[in-house]
Design a protein around this motif. Structure first.
Motif, PDB file in Angstrom:
ATOM      1  N   GLU A   1       0.664  -1.115  -0.178  1.00  0.00           N
ATOM      2  CA  GLU A   1       0.258   0.108   0.069  1.00  0.00           C
ATOM      3  C   GLU A   1       0.669   1.554   0.474  1.00  0.00           C
ATOM      4  OE1 GLU A   1      -0.584  -2.624   1.623  1.00  0.00           O
ATOM      5  OE2 GLU A   1      -2.296  -3.302   1.372  1.00  0.00           O
ATOM      6  N   ARG A   2       1.956   1.430   0.645  1.00  0.00           N
ATOM      7  CA  ARG A   2       3.075   2.253   1.309  1.00  0.00           C
ATOM      8  C   ARG A   2       3.408   2.551   0.000  1.00  0.00           C
ATOM      9  NH1 ARG A   2       7.016   3.368   5.631  1.00  0.00           N
ATOM     10  NH2 ARG A   2       7.654   4.842   5.302  1.00  0.00           N
TER      11      ARG A   2
ATOM     12  N   LEU B   1       3.896   5.815  -5.499  1.00  0.00           N
ATOM     13  CA  LEU B   1       3.475   5.601  -7.009  1.00  0.00           C
ATOM     14  C   LEU B   1       2.733   7.076  -7.778  1.00  0.00           C
ATOM     15  CD1 LEU B   1       4.680   1.736  -7.372  1.00  0.00           C
ATOM     16  CD2 LEU B   1       5.531   3.662  -8.727  1.00  0.00           C
ATOM     17  N   LYS B   2       1.235   6.834  -6.450  1.00  0.00           N
ATOM     18  CA  LYS B   2       0.311   7.445  -7.069  1.00  0.00           C
ATOM     19  C   LYS B   2       0.961   9.427  -7.181  1.00  0.00           C
ATOM     20  CE  LYS B   2      -3.411   4.068  -6.546  1.00  0.00           C
ATOM     21  NZ  LYS B   2      -4.425   3.942  -5.776  1.00  0.00           N
ATOM     22  N   ASP B   3       1.643   9.281  -5.992  1.00  0.00           N
ATOM     23  CA  ASP B   3       1.920  11.017  -5.653  1.00  0.00           C
ATOM     24  C   ASP B   3       2.879  11.237  -7.011  1.00  0.00           C
ATOM     25  OD1 ASP B   3       0.797  10.116  -2.803  1.00  0.00           O
ATOM     26  OD2 ASP B   3       2.025  10.421  -2.053  1.00  0.00           O
ATOM     27  N   VAL B   4       3.801  10.278  -7.296  1.00  0.00           N
ATOM     28  CA  VAL B   4       4.811  11.109  -8.266  1.00  0.00           C
ATOM     29  C   VAL B   4       4.092  10.389  -9.901  1.00  0.00           C
ATOM     30  CG1 VAL B   4       6.722  10.152  -6.799  1.00  0.00           C
ATOM     31  CG2 VAL B   4       6.017   8.518  -8.543  1.00  0.00           C
ATOM     32  N   GLY B   5       3.137   9.899  -9.925  1.00  0.00           N
ATOM     33  CA  GLY B   5       2.229  10.347 -10.978  1.00  0.00           C
ATOM     34  C   GLY B   5       2.963   9.206 -12.045  1.00  0.00           C
ATOM     35  N   ALA B   6       2.896   8.128 -11.259  1.00  0.00           N
ATOM     36  CA  ALA B   6       3.555   7.042 -11.884  1.00  0.00           C
ATOM     37  C   ALA B   6       2.221   5.419 -12.100  1.00  0.00           C
ATOM     38  CB  ALA B   6       4.832   6.251 -11.325  1.00  0.00           C
ATOM     39  N   TRP B   7       0.851   5.858 -11.172  1.00  0.00           N
ATOM     40  CA  TRP B   7       0.490   5.038 -11.478  1.00  0.00           C
ATOM     41  C   TRP B   7      -0.013   4.905 -12.347  1.00  0.00           C
ATOM     42  CZ3 TRP B   7       0.100   0.734  -8.351  1.00  0.00           C
ATOM     43  CH2 TRP B   7      -0.554   0.193  -8.845  1.00  0.00           C
ATOM     44  N   ASP B   8      -0.628   5.644 -13.304  1.00  0.00           N
ATOM     45  CA  ASP B   8      -1.450   5.060 -14.696  1.00  0.00           C
ATOM     46  C   ASP B   8      -0.308   3.859 -15.724  1.00  0.00           C
ATOM     47  OD1 ASP B   8      -3.317   6.892 -14.042  1.00  0.00           O
ATOM     48  OD2 ASP B   8      -2.613   8.242 -15.350  1.00  0.00           O
ATOM     49  N   PHE B   9       0.641   3.682 -15.529  1.00  0.00           N
ATOM     50  CA  PHE B   9       1.870   2.815 -16.788  1.00  0.00           C
ATOM     51  C   PHE B   9       1.831   2.041 -15.715  1.00  0.00           C
ATOM     52  CE2 PHE B   9       5.794   4.445 -15.057  1.00  0.00           C
ATOM     53  CZ  PHE B   9       6.283   3.179 -15.144  1.00  0.00           C
ATOM     54  N   ILE B  10       2.005   1.665 -14.227  1.00  0.00           N
ATOM     55  CA  ILE B  10       1.810   0.593 -13.943  1.00  0.00           C
ATOM     56  C   ILE B  10       0.788   0.015 -14.054  1.00  0.00           C
ATOM     57  CG2 ILE B  10       2.006  -0.340 -11.679  1.00  0.00           C
ATOM     58  CD1 ILE B  10       5.136   1.223 -12.359  1.00  0.00           C
ATOM     59  N   ASN B  11      -0.479   0.293 -13.814  1.00  0.00           N
ATOM     60  CA  ASN B  11      -1.841  -0.179 -13.773  1.00  0.00           C
ATOM     61  C   ASN B  11      -1.765  -0.714 -15.293  1.00  0.00           C
ATOM     62  OD1 ASN B  11      -3.991  -1.208 -11.988  1.00  0.00           O
ATOM     63  ND2 ASN B  11      -5.485   0.170 -12.883  1.00  0.00           N
ATOM     64  N   SER B  12      -1.547  -0.224 -15.940  1.00  0.00           N
ATOM     65  CA  SER B  12      -1.660  -0.301 -17.160  1.00  0.00           C
ATOM     66  C   SER B  12      -0.384  -2.378 -17.979  1.00  0.00           C
ATOM     67  CB  SER B  12      -0.954   0.426 -18.734  1.00  0.00           C
ATOM     68  OG  SER B  12      -0.029   1.114 -18.386  1.00  0.00           O
TER      69      SER B  12
ATOM     70  N   ALA C   1      12.379   6.478  -3.707  1.00  0.00           N
ATOM     71  CA  ALA C   1      12.704   7.643  -2.568  1.00  0.00           C
ATOM     72  C   ALA C   1      11.698   8.246  -1.700  1.00  0.00           C
ATOM     73  CB  ALA C   1      13.460   9.257  -3.733  1.00  0.00           C
ATOM     74  N   LEU C   2      10.439   8.245  -2.058  1.00  0.00           N
ATOM     75  CA  LEU C   2       8.935   8.643  -1.240  1.00  0.00           C
ATOM     76  C   LEU C   2       8.959   7.939  -0.589  1.00  0.00           C
ATOM     77  CD1 LEU C   2       7.373  11.040  -4.286  1.00  0.00           C
ATOM     78  CD2 LEU C   2       9.386  11.953  -2.837  1.00  0.00           C
ATOM     79  N   ALA C   3       8.990   6.969  -1.191  1.00  0.00           N
ATOM     80  CA  ALA C   3       8.372   5.719  -0.378  1.00  0.00           C
ATOM     81  C   ALA C   3       8.657   5.315   1.295  1.00  0.00           C
ATOM     82  CB  ALA C   3       8.980   3.700  -0.728  1.00  0.00           C
ATOM     83  N   PHE C   4      10.390   5.974   1.059  1.00  0.00           N
ATOM     84  CA  PHE C   4      11.053   6.173   2.360  1.00  0.00           C
ATOM     85  C   PHE C   4      10.442   7.104   2.830  1.00  0.00           C
ATOM     86  CE2 PHE C   4      13.224   2.045   0.168  1.00  0.00           C
ATOM     87  CZ  PHE C   4      13.784   1.445   1.010  1.00  0.00           C
ATOM     88  N   ASP C   5      10.102   7.858   2.800  1.00  0.00           N
ATOM     89  CA  ASP C   5       9.497   8.938   3.152  1.00  0.00           C
ATOM     90  C   ASP C   5      11.247   9.900   4.282  1.00  0.00           C
ATOM     91  OD1 ASP C   5       8.529  11.046   4.418  1.00  0.00           O
ATOM     92  OD2 ASP C   5       7.222  10.163   6.729  1.00  0.00           O
ATOM     93  N   PRO C   6      12.217  10.359   3.428  1.00  0.00           N
ATOM     94  CA  PRO C   6      13.379  10.936   3.760  1.00  0.00           C
ATOM     95  C   PRO C   6      12.654  12.828   3.639  1.00  0.00           C
ATOM     96  CG  PRO C   6      12.755  10.934   1.435  1.00  0.00           C
ATOM     97  CD  PRO C   6      11.869  10.419   2.226  1.00  0.00           C
TER      98      PRO C   6
END
Length: 673
Positions: A533-534, A539-550, A579-584
Motif C-alpha cells: 500500500e505504501r 507511485l501515485k504521488d509521483v504520477g506513475a500509477w497510470d502506467f504501472i496499472n496498465s 525515494a518517497l516510499a522511505f519518507d526522507p
C-alpha cells in the motif's frame, strides 16, 4: 599475516568437520595400507611357508598331512609343548618340489642330480636323498593353508570395504568443510563491498571487482575442495607408507627417504616460477572480465561509432597475453610434474630390485619374497600421492594468488554497517566553510557556506564541473569533508556513522538504477517496512500509477537488469517513488529530470510540489525552468558560490543565472519557431 595463515584461520571456523574428515582419512589410509601386510603374510606364511620345517606328529588334526603312511605338521602349527617327531623339509627347485626326510645343514643354490638334491653355498656342498612330490601330494601339503588363505582374503576384502567407507566419509566431510569455508569467504567479500567507500569503486572497474567475488573465490574453492584434500591425503598416505616401510625393512625404507629432500627442493623451485606466472594469469583474467563488462555496458557507443574492430583487437591483445602465460604454466607443469614423478618412481624401483631383489629371488635370501612384494607394492603406492600432489601444485599456486587478491579487497578500509535507529531529522542543513578535493591538488569546492531550513527547496545550478554533485556527495558522505563541516539539525555529520546519517535521506539520480526483480521490490528494496500500500501510494504521488496499472502484472511486473524494458521516464518515476516510499526528511534530486520528456516532467513537477512539503529538498538542476519555485538558488562556478537567491531576485540582478536562463529560453524559442 600471510595468505596461508589467513586461509588456515578460515578453515578453523569449521574445525570440527575438518577434524572428523582428517580422522576418517587417517583410518582410510590405515585400512588401505594394511593390505600389503596381509599379502606379505599370505605369501610368506601360506604360499611360501611350505618350505618351512616339518615334523612328524601322532595327531591327525586339520593341520596335518599324510605322506608315505606318516603324518607331518609344519613347525609353526605346533602348539606349545606339543611333542614333535623327526624333522623333514620340502624344497622348491625350479617348478618342482622335493621331500627330504630329515634336516638340511644350510640353504643355498639348489640342484637335482641323479634324483638327489644338491645344495651349494660358499664352496660347501651337501647332497640329500629326496622324493619328487606329485601334484596330488603337493596339494596335500598346501591343503592346511587353504583356510588361512581364505581367512586372509576375507580380511583383505574387509579392509578394502573399510577403506572405501572411510574414503567416502573423509572426502564428503572435507568437501563440505571446503564449501562452508568458501561460502564464508564469499559472504565476507560481498559484505566488504558494502563497507568500502565510494572512492574504491571510482578506482576499480566493475569487472575486476566481479572477478574477485566470482573467479578468485572459485579458485580458492578449488584449493579447499581438491588441492588441500589431495595434500592432506597425500601427506598422511606418505607418512603411513614410510612407517610401513620401516616396519618391513629398515634398509629398504632408508633408501626411499632420499626421495623426500628431492621433493622439497622440487616444490620450492616449482613455486618460484609458478607464482610469477599465476600472478600474471589472474591479472590478465581480471582485465579481460573488466573489458568484457565495459564493452557490454558501452555496446551502443561501440557500434554507433564503428569501433568493433578496435575493441576486438584490444580484447585479442589481452587474450593473447593470457594464453601466453597459460602456455608457460603448461610447459612448467609438463616439465616438472609427471616427468619428475615418473623418473623418481623408476629410479626407486631399479634401486630396490637391483640391490635387494636378486637376493630375495634366490636361496639364502636376506629378505623374504613377501617382504619384497609388500615393499614394491608400498613403493608404488608411495608415488600415487606424490603424483597427486604434483598434479595439484599448479592449482595450489593459482588458488594462493587468487586468495591474495581477495584478501587485498578484504583489507580495504571500510565502515561496518550500523542499523541503530535515530529520530527523524527536522531537516535543517548547514554547510560551514566547506572545501573539498577528490585528489591532492586544486579543490573542487572552495569555502562553501549554505543554510537550508526545514521544508526549504535549494537548487544548485552551474556548468559541468562547477561542483554541484560534489556538494551532494559530501552531504551523503559518499566522500568526507576535507575542510569545514556539515551540520544536520546542529549535529556534525562526521560524528554519525554513514548508514545512520542516510537513514532519513533519499536520493534520485539522473541515471536511475533498477534492480532485477519486480516494480514493487524496486520501490521497497525488499524493506519489510515498505508495504504494498505504501509503495502504491508513492507511485501515485509521483504520477506513475497510470502506467504501472496498465502493465499485465501491475506492481509485480518483472524488471530485468537495469530496467531496460522500461522507458527512461518510467524508470525515473519508479526511482522517485522509491525515494518517497522511505519518507526522507532530506530529499536530493541530482539532475533527476534531465532525461525526462516534457510531459513526464510536468507530471513530476506537480507531484514534487506535494511530496516536498515538510522536507528539505536539494535539486541539482539542468533545466532552469524546473527550479523557478525554489526557495534558494545557488549558482556555482569552479567550486564557488557566485550568486545566491530565489528566481526573481537572480533575474533582477541580470548576472550569470540570468544569462543561463535567457540562453535556455532562447534555445527553446528557436526550437519552437
Amino acid at each position: 599475516m600471510s595468505v596461508g595463515k589467513r586461509l588456515f584461520q578460515y578453515a578453523l571456523l569449521f574445525k570440527k568437520n575438518i577434524f572428523i574428515g582428517l580422522l576418517m582419512l587417517a583410518l582410510a589410509v590405515a585400512a588401505d595400507l594394511a593390505g600389503p601386510f596381509v599379502a606379505k603374510r599370505m605369501i610368506d606364511s601360506n604360499i611360501l611357508g611350505i618350505e618351512k620345517t616339518w615334523f612328524e606328529t601322532m595327531n591327525h588334526g586339520g593341520d596335518t598331512v599324510e605322506y608315505q603312511n606318516k603324518w607331518y605338521k609344519r613347525k609353526d602349527h605346533f602348539a606349545a609343548g606339543e611333542k614333535r617327531g623327526s624333522e623333514a623339509r620340502i624344497l622348491q627347485i625350479n617348478r618342482d618340489y622335493y621331500f627330504i626326510a630329515g634336516p638340511i645343514s644350510f640353504d643355498g643354490e639348489r640342484k637335482v642330480k641323479d634324483g638327489n638334491v644338491v645344495i651349494t653355498n660358499k664352496g660347501k656342498s651337501e647332497t640329500y636323498n629326496a622324493s619328487k612330490l606329485s601334484r596330488k601330494e603337493l596339494f596335500a601339503f598346501y591343503a592346511p593353508e587353504i583356510f588361512g588363505v581364505l581367512k586372509l582374503l576375507g580380511i583383505y576384502f574387509g579392509l578394502l570395504v573399510l577403506a572405501c567407507f572411510f574414503q567416502y566419509g573423509q572426502r564428503y566431510m572435507l568437501q563440505v568443510s571446503a564449501n562452508l569455508v568458501i561460502k564464508k569467504i564469499r559472504q565476507d567479500v560481498f559484505r566488504q563491498i558494502q563497507r568500502v567507500p565510494i572512492t574504491y569503486f571510482d578506482n576499480q572497474p566493475a569487472g575486476k571487482i566481479v572477478s574477485r567475488v566470482t573467479n578468485d573465490t572459485e579458485a580458492i574453492k578449488e584449493l579447499f575442495v581438491n588441492v588441500l584434500a589431495n595434500f592432506f591425503t597425500g601427506m598422511i598416505t606418505i607418512a603411513g607408507i614410510l612407517i610401513a616401510l620401516f616396519i618391513l625393512d629398515v634398509r629398504l625404507a632408508t633408501v626411499c627417504l632420499v626421495i623426500i629432500p628431492i621433493l622439497i627442493i622440487w616444490v620450492k623451485v616449482y613455486r618460484k616460477f609458478a607464482s610469477k606466472y599465476n600472478h600474471m594469469i589472474r591479472s590478465r583474467l581480471s582485465d579481460i572480465n573488466g573489458m568484457i563488462n565495459e564493452s557490454i555496458q558501452g555496446m551502443t557507443i561501440i557500434q554507433a561509432f564503428r569501433r568493433q574492430k578496435e575493441t576486438t583487437e584490444e580484447f585479442e591483445k589481452l587474450n593473447n597475453e593470457y594464453c601466453t602465460y597459460q602456455n608457460k604454466m603448461l610447459s612448467l607443469n609438463s616439465l616438472t610434474n609427471h616427468n619428475l614423478v615418473n623418473v623418481l618412481r623408476n629410479l626407486s624401483f631399479v634401486a630396490v630390485i637391483w640391490y635387494f631383489g636378486g637376493a630375495s629371488l634366490g636361496a639364502g635370501t636376506a629378505i623374504s619374497l613377501g617382504v619384497l612384494y609388500a615393499f614394491v607394492d608400498y613403493l608404488n603406492r608411495l608415488f600415487q600421492p606424490i603424483s597427486g600432489i604434483a598434479n595439484q601444485l599448479a592449482q595450489l599456486e593459482q588458488s594462493l594468488v587468487s586468495a591474495e587478491r581477495v584478501f587485498v579487497l578484504l583489507d580495504e578500509p571500510g565502515v561496518d554497517v550500523a542499523k541503530e535507529p535515530i529520530q527523524r531529522y527536522r531537516g535543517n542543513v548547514v554547510f560551514e566553510n566547506v572545501s573539498f578535493s577528490y585528489d591532492e591538488g586544486e579543490n573542487v569546492l572552495k569555502n562553501i557556506s549554505i543554510e537550508a531550513k526545514q521544508g526549504e527547496t535549494v537548487a544548485l545550478v552551474g556548468h559541468t564541473g562547477s561542483g554541484k554533485s560534489s556538494i551532494m556527495n559530501l552531504l551523503f558522505r559518499f566522500y568526507d569533508v576535507k575542510e569545514g563541516r556539515i551540520l544536520i539539525d546542529g549535529v556534525d555529520i562526521m560524528k554519525m556513522s554513514k548508514q545512520t546519517l542516510r537513514q532519513h535521506m533519499g536520493i534520485v539520480l539522473q541515471d536511475p538504477f533498477l534492480f532485477t526483480g519486480t516494480i514493487y521490490s524496486n520501490v521497497s528494496l525488499d524493506d519489510p517496512s515498505i508495504s504494498r500500500e505504501r509503495a502504491e501510494k508513492a507511485l501515485k504521488d509521483v504520477g506513475a500509477w497510470d502506467f504501472i496499472n496498465s502493465l499485465p502484472n501491475g506492481l509485480d511486473e518483472a524488471v530485468i537488469e537495469k530496467g531496460s524494458t522500461l522507458s527512461s521516464g518510467q524508470r525515473q518515476l519508479i526511482s522517485f517513488a522509491r525515494a518517497l516510499a522511505f519518507d526522507p526528511a532530506i530529499l536530493i534530486l541530482d539532475e533527476a529530470t534531465a532525461n525526462i520528456d516534457t510531459e513526464t516532467e510536468a507530471i513530476i513537477q506537480e507531484a514534487l510540489n506535494v511530496v516536498k512539503r515538510g522536507r528539505t529538498t536539494f535539486i541539482i538542476a539542468h533545466r532552469l525552468s524546473t527550479i523557478k519555485n525554489a526557495d534558494q538558488i545557488l549558482v556555482l562556478d569552479h567550486g564557488e558560490i557566485v550568486e545566491q537567491g530565489n528566481h526573481d531576485t537572480l533575474m533582477e540582478k541580470e548576472g550569470r543565472y540570468y544569462q543561463m536562463y535567457q540562453l535556455q529560453q532562447g534555445k527553446t524559442k528557436k526550437a519552437v519557431g
